[in-house]
Design an enzyme around this catalytic site. Structure first.
Site, PDB file in Angstrom:
ATOM      1  N   ASP A  36       0.761  -1.248   0.132  1.00  0.00           N
ATOM      2  CA  ASP A  36      -0.029  -0.247  -0.012  1.00  0.00           C
ATOM      3  C   ASP A  36       0.824   1.283  -0.166  1.00  0.00           C
ATOM      4  OD1 ASP A  36      -2.565  -0.974  -0.148  1.00  0.00           O
ATOM      5  OD2 ASP A  36      -3.067  -0.520   1.729  1.00  0.00           O
ATOM      6  N   LYS A  57      -3.693   3.039  -2.497  1.00  0.00           N
ATOM      7  CA  LYS A  57      -4.949   3.468  -2.638  1.00  0.00           C
ATOM      8  C   LYS A  57      -4.741   4.803  -1.776  1.00  0.00           C
ATOM      9  CE  LYS A  57      -8.367   0.867  -2.955  1.00  0.00           C
ATOM     10  NZ  LYS A  57      -8.548   1.062  -4.465  1.00  0.00           N
ATOM     11  N   MET A 169      -9.585   9.622   7.983  1.00  0.00           N
ATOM     12  CA  MET A 169      -9.906  10.088   6.628  1.00  0.00           C
ATOM     13  C   MET A 169     -10.904  11.332   6.591  1.00  0.00           C
ATOM     14  SD  MET A 169     -10.145   6.656   4.608  1.00  0.00           S
ATOM     15  CE  MET A 169     -10.768   5.608   6.005  1.00  0.00           C
TER      16      MET A 169
END
Length: 263
Positions: A36, A57, A169
């Site tokens: 990642d 991502k 996030m």
């Protein structure tokens, strides 16, 4: 042909010292590593015999499609290879592990899960606080502000829990989430933002809910960051902040104080 398998490996928030011994052993025996974006790139040194495939991502950035990642995992494992899927933080918390587990099990691929330290815990450690505290809250709620359907979490319901809120996030929506929470929580509710938690680049901001969005913008805080909100955050001392000290709007000349004093 020997049966292959996939290991969903949690790499923690950044510092390789936070990897478990079990994670290091899995990497050492890997044939293929799917890596990642938010993982410390130096982790590949622990997998010297592996082919490294980068499958980043990132919110708001060009990302590797999830379906493509799942196909790669199945393809390599069904060839008899030992595949290690490396995710930042803990793979089981906002890491799309559920989708990958479903795809692998449908394909008949054996799966091992190795836990790690989520950035929410690393953020709390950097602030020197506990996410739970008998004097302030009955628990902690981990929530993502980045929902697949583009909608907002039920901030009213979350505020009503009385728990520490660890928001992942959320930086792109910090104005909206602060406005929503201010309708249900006190303006002086302690809050913090920790960017790059658990890494050498960690930055910490201590403030309060009514100043959170403005202070975060002024300090240049950006993703990847964890937002922490609740009474337990008030146990942090302003001396742990690395950016914008926690001043009250009306006594900025009083200097840094602990948030428990400021509240």
């Amino acid at each position: 042909m020997n049966p292959g398998k996939v290991t969903l490996l949690s790499a923690g928030p950044g510092d390789l010292d936070l990897l478990t011994l079990r994670a290091a052993k899995a990497l050492a025996s890997a044939d293929v590593v799917l890596l990642d974006d938010l993982v410390n790139p130096e982790i590949v040194t622990l997998a010297p015999g592996a082919r490294v495939v980068r499958v980043g991502k990132r919110g708001g950035c060009r990302s590797t499609p999830q379906a493509f990642i799942e196909r790669l995992l199945c393809r390599y494992a069904l060839r008899g290879l030992n595949v290690v899927r490396v995710k930042g933080g803990d793979a089981l918390l906002f890491g799309r592990a559920g989708e990958e587990l479903t795809a692998l099990r449908r394909a008949g691929v054996a799966v091992e899960i190795i836990n790690g330290i989520s950035s929410g815990f690393a953020a709390a450690a950097g602030l020197g606080i506990s996410l739970t505290h008998r004097a302030h809250c009955p628990g902690v709620t981990f929530i993502t502000a980045h929902r697949q359907d583009g909608g907002e979490p039920d901030w009213a319901a979350l505020a009503a829990t009385g728990t520490t809120l660890a928001v992942y996030m959320g930086m792109h929506r910090i104005d909206g989430l602060c406005a929503s929470l201010l309708a249900h929580l006190r303006a002086d509710t302690p809050a913090a933002v920790v960017q790059w938690a658990g890494s050498p680049n960690e930055r910490r901001l201590l403030t309060r809910l009514d100043r959170l969005a403005a202070d975060a913008e002024a300090a240049g805080m950006a993703s990847p960051s964890v937002i922490l909100i609740g009474g337990a955050i008030g146990e942090a001392d302003a001396s742990v902040a690395t950016v914008v000290p926690a001043f009250l709007p009306d006594d900025a000349e009083a200097g840094p104080r602990t948030l428990s004093q400021a509240a």
